[in-house]
Design an enzyme around this catalytic site. Structure first.
Site, short mmCIF file in Angstrom:
data_model
loop_
_atom_site.label_atom_id
_atom_site.label_comp_id
_atom_site.label_asym_id
_atom_site.label_seq_id
_atom_site.Cartn_x
_atom_site.Cartn_y
_atom_site.Cartn_z
N ILE A 41 0.83 -0.94 0.30
CA ILE A 41 0.21 0.05 -0.26
C ILE A 41 0.71 1.32 -0.01
CG2 ILE A 41 -1.84 -1.47 0.78
CD1 ILE A 41 -1.27 -0.35 4.02
N GLU A 42 0.43 2.20 -0.07
CA GLU A 42 1.06 3.87 -0.58
C GLU A 42 1.82 3.92 0.53
OE1 GLU A 42 -2.85 4.11 -2.85
OE2 GLU A 42 -2.52 2.68 -2.06
N SER A 43 1.38 3.95 1.81
CA SER A 43 1.18 4.55 2.39
C SER A 43 3.27 3.56 3.22
CB SER A 43 0.58 4.04 4.35
OG SER A 43 0.76 2.73 4.28
#
Length: 525
Positions: A323-325
């Site tokens: 995920i982008e985080s």
């Protein structure tokens, strides 16, 4: 060398007209108490005012916390963001041309910080070409108040690139868990380090000041060097949060969960079994695009079902979710804990995660779509006065070989069921998604064709493929009539071959569809 300050003294470092970069993804590393302090001072004194505020990911709780807390007319006059995160105040100011708002890809902004940290004028990248971020279209400008050109088309080795120019940053507002008297910051209770270090380095390189909000203040004699993420030479002031339950939350849904921070693992977790309906049909068809040991990124909503399908089919260990985080592996959390992951392998800085994405390392990404035009351009970022922002979609979609957009054919009241191996439309949706043209190009079909990507649009009743001739109707569901159930709900006519294959019948059956066999057959073929 003590850097501990009262919040009032720390806020004295912020002056009118400053450029302010803030860290965060949802509420991870978001220094909300500093935001509230800035807003309180502005409402009482009118200062600081005229600020440029910049952040990469959606910042807040997607409602009324985060950058929202200091989103007042006059306080912010220029806004550079990857995602608006339902900040109704800034959306209203943007629509009224009272704030000059720019929307750039989330990963690009993260890399703009890194470029600034290294003394470079900005980020040079192909990400954003032929989208609304391209200066030949809108240059990322979201309204007429935007007078400065922050994106420039440049030519390097006979190829087009975009130069995203980092604005002057005078102040960095970041958050950690613990600080010592030297300003060393650890982030042990965060779900991921996000971009706190990158913000600090960018601001210091531009001669600015960094203010860190923390929960704990300790002696350097007790600070574990291996836990320090932001060294004290990059921090000018440390403010201890006075109300951490409200203003120092790990996520909107969790004050602090050690599982989300990676200290413990939970057994027996899975994605659960999906009910057989139109959403599962779409997720199943998207899962057929997986490959062995795929590293993937899944958008929210229907795309999340791809992991559930793989798990149900006994292939959950064959896909690695990111995920982008910055999180790699595990099971991503949704809802009010969105952006975190349970049992993750690693928590990378967000900028590093986008390095990985930009390098073409994702085997597959499954994303949602709201509007699609006849060439395959997609809009998910703006619909009239409704402004969402592009988030990480442009970064991810332009650097991944196989891009699958997942969504129902129509929206707004759509009711369907799967019965006797066929799709049955009970009530048609009122909203058409397949438009003659889209308001804003978030995904560029031209870029995808030039990059030779495989791009599919998977709906519950048919599958489209992006080609040089436009959208081609590649598959149709059993029981669906093209003339009656597809074409009337499109503002353009796709390319229709003489014979359109049926979608795999196993997609519409209760029993597992044998995904492993399907993928093996495709590999052998």
């Amino acid at each position: 060398m003590g850097k501990l300050m009262a919040i009032e003294d720390a806020l004295d470092l912020i002056h009118d007209g400053d450029g302010v970069a803030v860290s965060g993804f949802m509420l991870m590393t978001v220094p909300r108490e500093l935001y509230l302090g800035v807003a309180k001072r502005f409402l009482e004194t009118g200062h600081p005012c005229g600020l440029t505020v910049m952040h990469a990911a959606g910042n807040g709780n997607n409602k009324d916390q985060g950058v929202y807390d200091m989103s007042y007319e006059g306080l912010i006059t220029r806004y550079v963001t990857g995602h608006f995160a339902n900040n109704s105040r800034l959306i209203e100011l943007t629509n009224a041309n009272k704030v000059a708002s720019y929307n750039f890809p989330q990963g690009v902004i993260a890399h703009m910080y890194r470029a600034a940290a290294a003394g470079k004028p900005g980020e040079i990248t192909k990400i954003g070409l032929h989208t609304f971020c391209d200066p030949r279209l809108q240059g990322g400008k979201m309204n007429e108040a935007c007078k400065d050109d922050l994106v420039e088309l440049v030519r390097i080795q006979d190829e087009d690139y975009l130069l995203y120019k980092t604005p002057q940053l005078n102040i960095g507002l970041i958050r950690g868990t613990t600080a010592d008297e030297h300003g060393n910051i650890s982030l042990e209770e965060e779900g991921a380090p996000v971009d706190a270090l990158d913000v600090a380095m960018a601001v210091k390189a531009m001669g600015g000041k960094v203010i860190a909000q923390v929960k704990n203040y300790v002696s350097s004699a007790s600070m574990d060097r291996t836990k320090v993420v932001i060294p004290g030479n990059m921090v000018d002031a440390v403010v201890v949060c006075s109300d951490p339950l409200e203003n120092h939350r790990q996520t909107p849904g969790s004050y602090y969960n050690p599982v989300l921070a990676g200290y413990y693992k939970q057994e027996g977790l899975s994605f659960g079994k999906l009910e057989l309906n139109e959403r599962k049909v779409i997720a199943r068809r998207a899962a057929m695009e997986l490959s062995e040991n795929s590293v993937v990124n899944l958008g929210i909503g229907i795309p999340e079902g791809v992991a559930a399908v793989a798990n149900e089919e006994g292939l959950g260990d064959q896909i690695l979710l990111t995920i982008e985080s910055g999180l790699v592996g595990g099971i991503p959390t949704g809802g009010q804990d969105f952006g975190c992951s349970v049992n993750a392998w690693a928590a990378l800085p967000m900028t590093t995660q986008f390095d990985y994405y930009n390098g073409g390392n994702l085997a597959l990404t499954c994303l949602g779509f709201a509007e699609v035009d006849e060439t395959g351009n997609v809009n998910v970022s703006r619909f009239g006065t409704r402004i969402a922002g592009c988030g990480g979609l442009i970064d991810i979609s332009q650097a991944t070989h196989t891009v699958v957009f997942c969504g129902t054919m129509t929206a707004g009241g759509l009711k369907e069921k799967v019965e006797d191996g066929k799709l049955v439309i009970v009530q048609e949706g009122k909203k058409t998604k397949f438009k003659k043209s889209v308001e804003q190009i978030t995904f560029s079909s031209r870029f995808s064709r030039e990059a030779k990507q495989k791009v599919l649009f998977i709906t519950e009743r048919c599958v489209f493929r992006v080609t040089d001739e436009g959208l081609v109707l590649a598959e149709v569901a059993p029981g669906i009539d093209i003339e009656k159930d597809i074409l009337p709900y499109m503002e353009f006519k796709p390319v229709i071959p003489d014979e359109v294959p049926l979608m795999d019948a196993r997609l519409f059956e209760e029993a597992p569809m044998g995904l492993g066999e399907i993928l093996a057959a495709r590999k052998d073929g």
